[in-house]
Design a protein around this motif. Sequence first.
Motif, PDB file in Angstrom:
ATOM      1  N   ILE A   5       0.874  -1.041  -0.178  1.00  0.00           N
ATOM      2  CA  ILE A   5       0.023  -0.066  -0.072  1.00  0.00           C
ATOM      3  C   ILE A   5       0.977   1.244  -0.003  1.00  0.00           C
ATOM      4  O   ILE A   5       1.763   1.383   0.771  1.00  0.00           O
ATOM      5  CB  ILE A   5      -0.872  -0.038   1.043  1.00  0.00           C
ATOM      6  CG1 ILE A   5      -1.858  -1.127   1.171  1.00  0.00           C
ATOM      7  CG2 ILE A   5      -1.577   1.361   1.080  1.00  0.00           C
ATOM      8  CD1 ILE A   5      -2.815  -1.209   2.313  1.00  0.00           C
ATOM      9  N   ALA A   6       0.774   2.117  -1.197  1.00  0.00           N
ATOM     10  CA  ALA A   6       1.724   3.247  -1.117  1.00  0.00           C
ATOM     11  C   ALA A   6       0.730   4.459  -0.900  1.00  0.00           C
ATOM     12  O   ALA A   6       0.393   5.083  -2.165  1.00  0.00           O
ATOM     13  CB  ALA A   6       2.280   3.322  -2.575  1.00  0.00           C
ATOM     14  N   PRO A   7       0.551   5.100   0.258  1.00  0.00           N
ATOM     15  CA  PRO A   7      -0.169   6.079   0.387  1.00  0.00           C
ATOM     16  C   PRO A   7       0.847   7.507   0.152  1.00  0.00           C
ATOM     17  O   PRO A   7       2.031   7.620   0.597  1.00  0.00           O
ATOM     18  CB  PRO A   7      -0.879   6.029   1.745  1.00  0.00           C
ATOM     19  CG  PRO A   7       0.228   5.328   2.492  1.00  0.00           C
ATOM     20  CD  PRO A   7       0.948   4.461   1.372  1.00  0.00           C
ATOM     21  N   ASP A   8       0.224   8.515  -0.272  1.00  0.00           N
ATOM     22  CA  ASP A   8       1.058   9.827  -0.255  1.00  0.00           C
ATOM     23  C   ASP A   8       0.751  10.312   1.270  1.00  0.00           C
ATOM     24  O   ASP A   8      -0.147  10.134   2.008  1.00  0.00           O
ATOM     25  CB  ASP A   8       0.346  10.981  -1.403  1.00  0.00           C
ATOM     26  CG  ASP A   8       1.293  12.270  -1.326  1.00  0.00           C
ATOM     27  OD1 ASP A   8       2.368  12.274  -0.973  1.00  0.00           O
ATOM     28  OD2 ASP A   8       0.366  13.254  -1.907  1.00  0.00           O
ATOM     29  N   ILE A   9       1.909  11.403   1.668  1.00  0.00           N
ATOM     30  CA  ILE A   9       1.930  11.668   3.018  1.00  0.00           C
ATOM     31  C   ILE A   9       1.213  12.857   2.911  1.00  0.00           C
ATOM     32  O   ILE A   9      -0.002  12.792   3.951  1.00  0.00           O
ATOM     33  CB  ILE A   9       3.089  12.250   3.296  1.00  0.00           C
ATOM     34  CG1 ILE A   9       4.188  10.933   3.615  1.00  0.00           C
ATOM     35  CG2 ILE A   9       3.356  13.149   4.658  1.00  0.00           C
ATOM     36  CD1 ILE A   9       5.702  11.263   3.865  1.00  0.00           C
ATOM     37  N   ILE A  12      -3.217  12.776   1.928  1.00  0.00           N
ATOM     38  CA  ILE A  12      -3.504  11.293   2.287  1.00  0.00           C
ATOM     39  C   ILE A  12      -3.361  11.065   3.819  1.00  0.00           C
ATOM     40  O   ILE A  12      -4.670  10.629   4.515  1.00  0.00           O
ATOM     41  CB  ILE A  12      -3.010  10.350   1.369  1.00  0.00           C
ATOM     42  CG1 ILE A  12      -3.273  10.515   0.045  1.00  0.00           C
ATOM     43  CG2 ILE A  12      -3.739   8.927   1.824  1.00  0.00           C
ATOM     44  CD1 ILE A  12      -4.577  10.567  -0.544  1.00  0.00           C
ATOM     45  N   LEU A  13      -2.261  10.923   4.516  1.00  0.00           N
ATOM     46  CA  LEU A  13      -2.051  10.828   5.695  1.00  0.00           C
ATOM     47  C   LEU A  13      -2.352  12.009   6.548  1.00  0.00           C
ATOM     48  O   LEU A  13      -2.481  12.145   7.819  1.00  0.00           O
ATOM     49  CB  LEU A  13      -0.546  10.004   5.921  1.00  0.00           C
ATOM     50  CG  LEU A  13      -0.589   8.745   5.366  1.00  0.00           C
ATOM     51  CD1 LEU A  13       0.850   8.173   5.520  1.00  0.00           C
ATOM     52  CD2 LEU A  13      -1.552   7.805   5.919  1.00  0.00           C
ATOM     53  N   LEU A  14      -1.928  13.159   5.841  1.00  0.00           N
ATOM     54  CA  LEU A  14      -1.924  14.433   6.412  1.00  0.00           C
ATOM     55  C   LEU A  14      -2.625  15.416   5.511  1.00  0.00           C
ATOM     56  O   LEU A  14      -2.738  15.263   4.416  1.00  0.00           O
ATOM     57  CB  LEU A  14      -0.451  15.053   6.794  1.00  0.00           C
ATOM     58  CG  LEU A  14       0.437  14.313   7.609  1.00  0.00           C
ATOM     59  CD1 LEU A  14       1.949  14.941   7.991  1.00  0.00           C
ATOM     60  CD2 LEU A  14      -0.130  13.804   9.069  1.00  0.00           C
ATOM     61  N   PHE A  15      -3.300  16.372   6.269  1.00  0.00           N
ATOM     62  CA  PHE A  15      -3.926  17.407   5.322  1.00  0.00           C
ATOM     63  C   PHE A  15      -3.393  18.744   5.651  1.00  0.00           C
ATOM     64  O   PHE A  15      -3.263  19.594   6.543  1.00  0.00           O
ATOM     65  CB  PHE A  15      -5.457  17.600   5.997  1.00  0.00           C
ATOM     66  CG  PHE A  15      -6.069  16.266   5.852  1.00  0.00           C
ATOM     67  CD1 PHE A  15      -6.622  15.752   4.605  1.00  0.00           C
ATOM     68  CD2 PHE A  15      -6.546  15.449   6.967  1.00  0.00           C
ATOM     69  CE1 PHE A  15      -7.039  14.474   4.658  1.00  0.00           C
ATOM     70  CE2 PHE A  15      -7.188  14.364   7.118  1.00  0.00           C
ATOM     71  CZ  PHE A  15      -7.489  13.868   5.680  1.00  0.00           C
ATOM     72  N   ASN A  59      -4.922  11.966   9.442  1.00  0.00           N
ATOM     73  CA  ASN A  59      -6.056  11.157   9.128  1.00  0.00           C
ATOM     74  C   ASN A  59      -5.794  10.013  10.016  1.00  0.00           C
ATOM     75  O   ASN A  59      -5.406   8.638   9.432  1.00  0.00           O
ATOM     76  CB  ASN A  59      -5.719  10.806   7.662  1.00  0.00           C
ATOM     77  CG  ASN A  59      -7.017   9.827   7.062  1.00  0.00           C
ATOM     78  OD1 ASN A  59      -7.769   9.303   7.920  1.00  0.00           O
ATOM     79  ND2 ASN A  59      -7.056   9.650   5.600  1.00  0.00           N
ATOM     80  N   GLN A  60      -6.156  10.004  11.171  1.00  0.00           N
ATOM     81  CA  GLN A  60      -6.139   9.110  12.190  1.00  0.00           C
ATOM     82  C   GLN A  60      -6.690   7.660  11.923  1.00  0.00           C
ATOM     83  O   GLN A  60      -6.182   6.663  12.283  1.00  0.00           O
ATOM     84  CB  GLN A  60      -6.211   9.545  13.534  1.00  0.00           C
ATOM     85  CG  GLN A  60      -5.866   8.501  14.798  1.00  0.00           C
ATOM     86  CD  GLN A  60      -4.229   8.752  14.721  1.00  0.00           C
ATOM     87  OE1 GLN A  60      -3.436   9.677  14.759  1.00  0.00           O
ATOM     88  NE2 GLN A  60      -3.656   7.398  14.915  1.00  0.00           N
ATOM     89  N   VAL A 164      -1.597   2.518  -5.117  1.00  0.00           N
ATOM     90  CA  VAL A 164      -0.903   3.670  -5.094  1.00  0.00           C
ATOM     91  C   VAL A 164      -2.214   4.793  -4.546  1.00  0.00           C
ATOM     92  O   VAL A 164      -3.146   4.774  -5.469  1.00  0.00           O
ATOM     93  CB  VAL A 164      -0.459   4.191  -6.155  1.00  0.00           C
ATOM     94  CG1 VAL A 164       0.131   5.635  -6.065  1.00  0.00           C
ATOM     95  CG2 VAL A 164       0.892   3.451  -6.699  1.00  0.00           C
ATOM     96  N   ILE A 165      -2.115   5.402  -3.468  1.00  0.00           N
ATOM     97  CA  ILE A 165      -3.173   6.166  -2.983  1.00  0.00           C
ATOM     98  C   ILE A 165      -2.688   7.801  -2.942  1.00  0.00           C
ATOM     99  O   ILE A 165      -1.615   7.958  -2.411  1.00  0.00           O
ATOM    100  CB  ILE A 165      -3.559   5.721  -1.416  1.00  0.00           C
ATOM    101  CG1 ILE A 165      -3.983   4.404  -1.429  1.00  0.00           C
ATOM    102  CG2 ILE A 165      -4.618   6.687  -1.078  1.00  0.00           C
ATOM    103  CD1 ILE A 165      -4.370   3.904  -0.166  1.00  0.00           C
ATOM    104  N   ASP A 166      -3.423   8.433  -3.848  1.00  0.00           N
ATOM    105  CA  ASP A 166      -2.976  10.130  -3.997  1.00  0.00           C
ATOM    106  C   ASP A 166      -4.030  10.815  -4.207  1.00  0.00           C
ATOM    107  O   ASP A 166      -5.038  10.161  -4.622  1.00  0.00           O
ATOM    108  CB  ASP A 166      -1.793   9.961  -5.252  1.00  0.00           C
ATOM    109  CG  ASP A 166      -0.767  11.079  -4.899  1.00  0.00           C
ATOM    110  OD1 ASP A 166      -1.407  12.305  -5.084  1.00  0.00           O
ATOM    111  OD2 ASP A 166       0.340  10.702  -4.441  1.00  0.00           O
TER     112      ASP A 166
END
Length: 212
Positions: A5-9, A12-15, A59-60, A164-166
Motif C-alpha cells: 500500500i503506497a499512500p502519499d503523505i 492522504i495521511l496528513l492534510f 488522518n488517524q 497507490v493512494i494519492d
Amino acid sequence: MIKIIAPDIDGILLFPKFPKILEKSNAPWLSKTFPVFKKSALRAVELAEFITGIKYKVNQPLIDFLNHLRAGNGYPHIFLHSDRTAMGVKNVWKELSGLNLGEKDCVQIRGKKDERKKKNGIKKFLGTEAEILISPFIKPDKAALYPLMILAKEKGINPVEVLVIDDNHHFLKSARKLGFKIFPNLFINNNQEEAPDIFLHLLKNFTKTRAL
C-alpha cells in the motif's frame, strides 16, 4: 491481492495547510516543463513549516486501520511516497509517528542522486527502521514511481498487487499506466469532485487483503 500500500503523505495521511501552493505546483505541464518551480514552492513550504512549527491534521482513522491491517506480520508493506526532502519529512514525522513502520517498509523522499549514499544517516535523522529511498523526480512525473517499481520487482510483487493512494489525479494516471492499482480509481468514478472515502475502500477490502 494488495501486497504493497503506497499512500502519499500530504493529502492522504496528513492534510496540509498550504493546498493552493501545492495544487498549483502539481499542474503536469508546469512540473514537467519547469520542475524547478515546484521544487522551489516545496522548499518554501518546508521552510515555513520549520520556522512556524505548524502541525497538520492527521488522518488517524486511516493510520489506525493500516496498523490493524498489518498487526502481527507487518503485511501488506507500507511505501510512503512524497515530494518532500528529508527535512520536509522530518517536519511532519511526529504527526506520522502513529503509523507503525518496520524494516520491510519504505519512505521515499526527494533528493539528489548523490544523497543515496546518506540513506542510513537519513534513517537516523528520522528515527525509523523503514528503508529510505531517494528520487530526484517530482510528481506527477512517472519517474517518481520508478523506485516503487524496482522495490516491487525485488520483492517478487507484480504492479497489480500495489495500491497507490494519492490526491493528485495526474499522478494516479501515471501510476495506472505503469500497471499499479490506484485509489481513487478515476476511471471508474468519473466524478472527481466526489472521490470515495479511502478508509471505507480499504475496509471493504479488509478481508481480501488480510487473507494474504
